[in-house]
Motif scaffolding. Structure first.
Motif, PDB file in Angstrom:
ATOM      1  N   TRP A  64       0.811  -1.229   0.000  1.00  0.00           N
ATOM      2  CA  TRP A  64       0.000   0.000   0.000  1.00  0.00           C
ATOM      3  C   TRP A  64       0.842   1.275   0.000  1.00  0.00           C
ATOM      4  N   LEU A  85      -0.591   0.254  -3.994  1.00  0.00           N
ATOM      5  CA  LEU A  85      -1.906  -0.273  -4.348  1.00  0.00           C
ATOM      6  C   LEU A  85      -3.001   0.351  -3.491  1.00  0.00           C
ATOM      7  N   ASN A  86      -4.243   0.198  -3.952  1.00  0.00           N
ATOM      8  CA  ASN A  86      -5.399   0.550  -3.130  1.00  0.00           C
ATOM      9  C   ASN A  86      -5.361  -0.285  -1.849  1.00  0.00           C
ATOM     10  N   ALA A 126      -4.591  -4.278  -1.282  1.00  0.00           N
ATOM     11  CA  ALA A 126      -3.414  -4.692  -0.513  1.00  0.00           C
ATOM     12  C   ALA A 126      -3.819  -5.666   0.590  1.00  0.00           C
TER      13      ALA A 126
END
Length: 485
Positions: free
Chosen positions: A439, A452-453, A457
């Motif tokens: 993340w 990442l979102n 994650a």
């Protein structure tokens, strides 16, 4: 106030209950310890139990349970719940397992324990990762106390303090454990205990007079850490206050004391108990941080070291406050010196260099200090570079914790014991580390990561955790079958 005092009570009760359960699983007994079997006059030296406890406490209680919780309490009073529970189930258990594995393996360092339980492939990667992390620890624990010292003395004293601290680190890392560490740590331990108890007494007294002091005020809530501000509790809380909940660095310190113990039966009070003591220290400083943030909301936006100085002067006055700051300096220094010692011991094992001749120890320390000097120079270029150094140290520290707990789970499985006390917190911390790496990114207010979102994650991390659990279970049972033949 109830959450604060209740959290401390949970830690005390947990030592006598869950700590006893962990002890019963690991089963310390009367077999000869490494110091009794193989004394060498340098690292394998028997010391009194009370000295070992203080050495372990000061080894593990760096600036994390002070600086870390002053930052961590910005997540809110939930810290008073998560810190004690995490400490008992994860952190203290982690330290106890690391210490017992070392005791049962002739005082072996973490790298050797990892090789024996997680295999040579992972060992080759992990061992150098650990050495780099320990050098980061030394750099951080030179930098911060030098800054605190220079803040107490008018003028430009930072680099003078750096030189003085570094000289002490080298001396402590070179000389036999009973000559330097065993001699001065009792004094340092007393300073730490007295200053922390003084903060606690004044904090409770002020909290009785004004119960709102240890609650979340409206001003506090408007600035506290939240997911919307790129500070989700999972994973950020467990990275920010690592040393109060769990810290992999501790597993590198436990072998130092495992090599100086007279009997295994001292393990629970030395390893589990001192981590509980660190948790209590963390709770007290977290409470003091919350009080100051409520009294002076603008301090939510300044550095933790400045908040620390204000805490000490507000609650104890200028003179006693200065003494307490010196106590925090001691915390950092007494972790930095043993970090350098642990690195020397680990490199000695990895490179098969005999540690008894002082020339060998001196050469290893010299090589390490070149790297530390470069890190110090880089970290002081700007606040941003030091922030990056701290970030990488924080998540790297938890990689060590995951590794130790998973190695501990394999160790328990291969010996036919309940591995869940190690496997469950190990998998949880693996989830934290994976989520953080997947993340975090500059867009999320941190160093370079995958970015990442957060929900994605979480999902990927859960899948990887399940796969890891299966691998650990299979490996532990495989080793048990091999050893039965």
């Amino acid at each position: 106030m109830l959450l604060f005092l209740g959290g401390i009570a949970v830690l005390v009760v947990g030592y006598f209950t869950y700590g006893k359960l962990v002890e019963s699983v690991l089963g310390p007994d009367d077999r000869p310890t490494p110091a009794v079997k193989n004394p060498d006059g340098v690292d394998y030296v028997t010391l009194p139990h009370w000295k070992n406890m203080l050495i372990q406490l000061l080894n593990i209680a760096g600036i994390g349970p002070v600086i870390g919780v002053i930052l961590g309490i910005k997540f809110g009073t939930i810290v008073f719940v998560i810190l004690p529970i995490g400490n008992l189930i994860a952190g203290a258990t982690h330290d106890m397992i690391a210490g017992m594995m070392s005791l049962r393996n002739n005082g072996a360092n973490l790298t050797t324990l990892v090789k024996d339980n997680l295999g040579k492939t992972y060992y080759h990667i992990f061992s150098w990762f650990m050495v780099v992390l320990l050098l980061l620890v030394v750099a951080v624990f030179v930098n911060i106390p030098a800054n605190l010292i220079s803040g107490l003395i008018p003028g430009e004293w930072f680099w003078y303090a750096v030189v003085a601290i570094t000289i002490y680190y080298v001396v402590a890392a070179l000389f036999p454990v009973d000559k330097i560490i065993g001699s001065i740590y009792p004094f340092f331990g007393g300073l730490l205990i007295v200053s922390t108890l003084a903060i606690f007494a004044v904090l409770v007294w002020e909290g009785i007079k004004d119960p709102a002091l240890l609650q979340e005020s409206e001003a506090f809530r408007s600035q506290m850490f939240t997911a919307e501000k790129n500070q989700p509790i999972l994973p950020m809380l467990f990275v920010t206050i690592a040393c109060g909940i769990i810290s992999g660095f501790h597993a590198t310190q436990s072998p130092i004391v495992a090599r100086t113990m007279k009997t295994e039966r001292q393990a629970r009070s030395t390893f589990y108990g001192m981590m509980v003591a660190e948790g209590i220290i963390g709770m007290i400083w977290a409470g003091a941080g919350l009080a100051i943030y409520n009294l002076v909301p603008e301090y939510m936006q300044v550095g933790a070291t400045k908040v620390l100085s204000h805490i000490t002067t507000h609650f104890l006055g200028s003179v006693a406050g200065t003494v307490t700051v010196l106590g925090v300096v001691v915390l950092a220094i007494t972790s930095g010196d043993t970090a350098l010692r642990s690195t020397r011991m680990a490199l000695g094992e990895m490179l098969h260099i005999d540690q008894k001749p002082i020339v060998n120890r001196l050469l290893l320390c010299g090589a390490m200090l070149v790297v530390v000097a470069a890190l110090l120079w880089w970290s002081n270029l700007s606040a941003k570079t030091f922030g990056l150094l701290w970030n990488y140290f924080s998540w790297g520290n938890q990689v060590l914790a995951v590794t130790t707990l998973l190695a501990g789970a394999v160790y328990l499985l291969r010996n036919g014991k309940n591995c869940l006390i190690s496997l469950i917190p190990g998998l949880f911390m693996l989830f934290i580390v994976l989520t953080y790496i997947l993340w975090i990114s500059p867009a999320h207010g941190g160093p370079v990561g995958v970015g990442l979102n957060l929900k994605i994650a979480y999902l990927i991390s859960i899948v990887l955790v399940i796969l890891t659990a299966a691998v650990i279970w299979l490996r532990g049972n495989k080793l048990r079958k091999i050893e039965k033949k």
